[in-house]
Design an enzyme around this catalytic site. Structure first.
Site, PDB file in Angstrom:
ATOM      1  CG  ASN A  13      -1.782   1.085   1.214  1.00  0.00           C
ATOM      2  OD1 ASN A  13      -1.662   2.124   0.634  1.00  0.00           O
ATOM      3  ND2 ASN A  13      -2.174   1.340   2.527  1.00  0.00           N
ATOM      4  CE  LYS A  15       0.099   3.135   4.809  1.00  0.00           C
ATOM      5  NZ  LYS A  15       0.083   3.331   6.096  1.00  0.00           N
ATOM      6  CG  HIS A  98      -5.583   1.939   5.261  1.00  0.00           C
ATOM      7  ND1 HIS A  98      -5.248   2.868   5.949  1.00  0.00           N
ATOM      8  CD2 HIS A  98      -4.699   0.908   5.164  1.00  0.00           C
ATOM      9  CE1 HIS A  98      -3.963   2.623   6.529  1.00  0.00           C
ATOM     10  NE2 HIS A  98      -3.719   1.415   5.935  1.00  0.00           N
ATOM     11  CD  GLU A 100      -2.815   5.290   6.607  1.00  0.00           C
ATOM     12  OE1 GLU A 100      -2.842   5.539   5.530  1.00  0.00           O
ATOM     13  OE2 GLU A 100      -1.831   4.970   7.115  1.00  0.00           O
ATOM     14  CD  GLU A 170      -3.635  -2.572   7.209  1.00  0.00           C
ATOM     15  OE1 GLU A 170      -2.375  -2.722   6.680  1.00  0.00           O
ATOM     16  OE2 GLU A 170      -4.219  -1.524   7.092  1.00  0.00           O
ATOM     17  N   GLY A 176       2.409   2.508  10.626  1.00  0.00           N
ATOM     18  CA  GLY A 176       3.459   3.383  10.397  1.00  0.00           C
ATOM     19  C   GLY A 176       4.009   3.725  11.739  1.00  0.00           C
ATOM     20  CB  SER A 216       5.038  -1.829  11.785  1.00  0.00           C
ATOM     21  OG  SER A 216       4.738  -0.412  12.181  1.00  0.00           O
TER      22      SER A 216
HETATM   23  P1  13P Z   1       2.964   0.411   7.678  1.00  0.00           P
HETATM   24  O1  13P Z   1       3.494  -0.811   7.127  1.00  0.00           O
HETATM   25  O2  13P Z   1       3.650   1.657   7.224  1.00  0.00           O
HETATM   26  O3  13P Z   1       2.853   0.194   9.111  1.00  0.00           O
HETATM   27  O4  13P Z   1       1.295   0.508   6.945  1.00  0.00           O
HETATM   28  C1  13P Z   1       0.656  -0.542   7.185  1.00  0.00           C
HETATM   29  C2  13P Z   1      -0.489  -0.275   6.290  1.00  0.00           C
HETATM   30  O5  13P Z   1      -1.424   0.750   6.616  1.00  0.00           O
HETATM   31  C3  13P Z   1      -0.829  -1.009   5.043  1.00  0.00           C
HETATM   32  O6  13P Z   1      -2.004  -0.617   4.791  1.00  0.00           O
END
Ligand code: 13P
Length: 255
Positions: A13, A15, A98, A100, A170, A176, A216
């Site tokens: 992903n 982002k 997601h 976010e 997640e 993150g 992560s």
């Molecule tokens: P990270 O791997 O940067 O923690 O992000 C995970 C994520 O949100 C994947 O959709």
């Protein structure tokens, strides 16, 4: 069905990262590194990168995904992109719900469900995200919340359509942050998701559904995470922006 029979999916992903030119360069770098993968390899990229990414990935085992999709087919929805539009430019997967999007863009369990239905009806594969916040975990709501989010997201999804659904657990506190869930926490969370699928669709469907872990995940911890019985691959943020790291994760899921 046993874990060995489920197809692991490693999905990046990206982002809000990478221009089209950068996307092309990163995919060219990744292609030889993941060519012998024994798992599904997906890169979910920003909308504007999709044409360049599809072109760069053509003829390889990398599938291209989007990071969101609108639930209407067309109309006065400024700034939005429909499932048909994504299909038309070669997208095969789409991330839905997601954390976010839930946190910053008003995504709700109901709109996650509508987006999932729109994507599946258009013939896309979905990566539906669920996960608890740290506060919800500390209050002891993780199981109830994961089951609730999973069931609402899948409302009116048929058993046949479920075959095109991947669910990503997640935990919000692990995204993150560099704080990864322990392998046991990931396995437990994925197990709650699988149990929700069993309650809605039966044991066989639950055994067949791919449930990823995300948060992560990196080149160092992927091996342990994907070795867990309920963890069928991962949804990778930061580490999917580095070809070498991403390929190590793909290799971990190919064992
Ligand atoms: P990270 O791997 O940067 O923690 O992000 C995970 C994520 O949100 C994947 O959709």
């Amino acid at each position: 069905m046993k874990k060995e029979c489920r197809k692991a999916v490693i999905a990046g992903n990206w982002k809000m990262n990478k221009t089209p030119a950068e996307a092309k360069a990163l995919i060219e770098e990744m292609k030889p590194l993941v060519a012998d993968a024994d798992c599904e390899v997906v890169l979910c990229v920003p909308y504007v990168d999709i044409p360049a990414a599809v072109e760069a990935a053509a003829g390889s085992n990398i599938k291209i995904g989007a990071e969101n999709v609108h639930f209407k087919a067309s109309g006065a929805y400024t700034g939005e992109v429909s499932a048909e539009m994504l299909k038309a430019v070669g997208v095969e997967y789409v991330i839905i719900g997601h954390s976010e999007r839930r946190q910053y863009f008003g995504e709700t369990d109901q709109t996650v469900n509508l987006r999932t239905l729109a994507a599946l009806n258009a013939g896309l594969k979905t990566i539906v995200c669920v996960g608890e916040t740290l506060e919800q975990r500390e209050l002891g709501y993780t199981e109830a919340l994961l089951k609730y989010q999973t069931k609402i997201a899948l409302t009116n999804v048929t058993a046949e359509q479920l075959k095109n659904v991947v669910i990503a657990y997640e935990p919000v506190w692990a995204i993150g942050t560099g704080v990864t869930a322990t392998a046991d926490q990931a396995d437990e969370g994925n197990g709650f998701v699988r149990a929700a699928v069993a309650e809605a669709y039966g044991a066989d469907a639950a055994e067949a559904v791919t449930v990823q872990y995300g948060g992560s995940m990196n080149a160092k911890n992927a091996d342990e995470l994907v070795s867990k019985i309920n963890v069928d691959g991962g949804l990778i943020g930061g580490a999917s922006l580095k070809a070498a790291d991403f390929s190590v994760i793909v290799k971990a899921a190919s064992k």
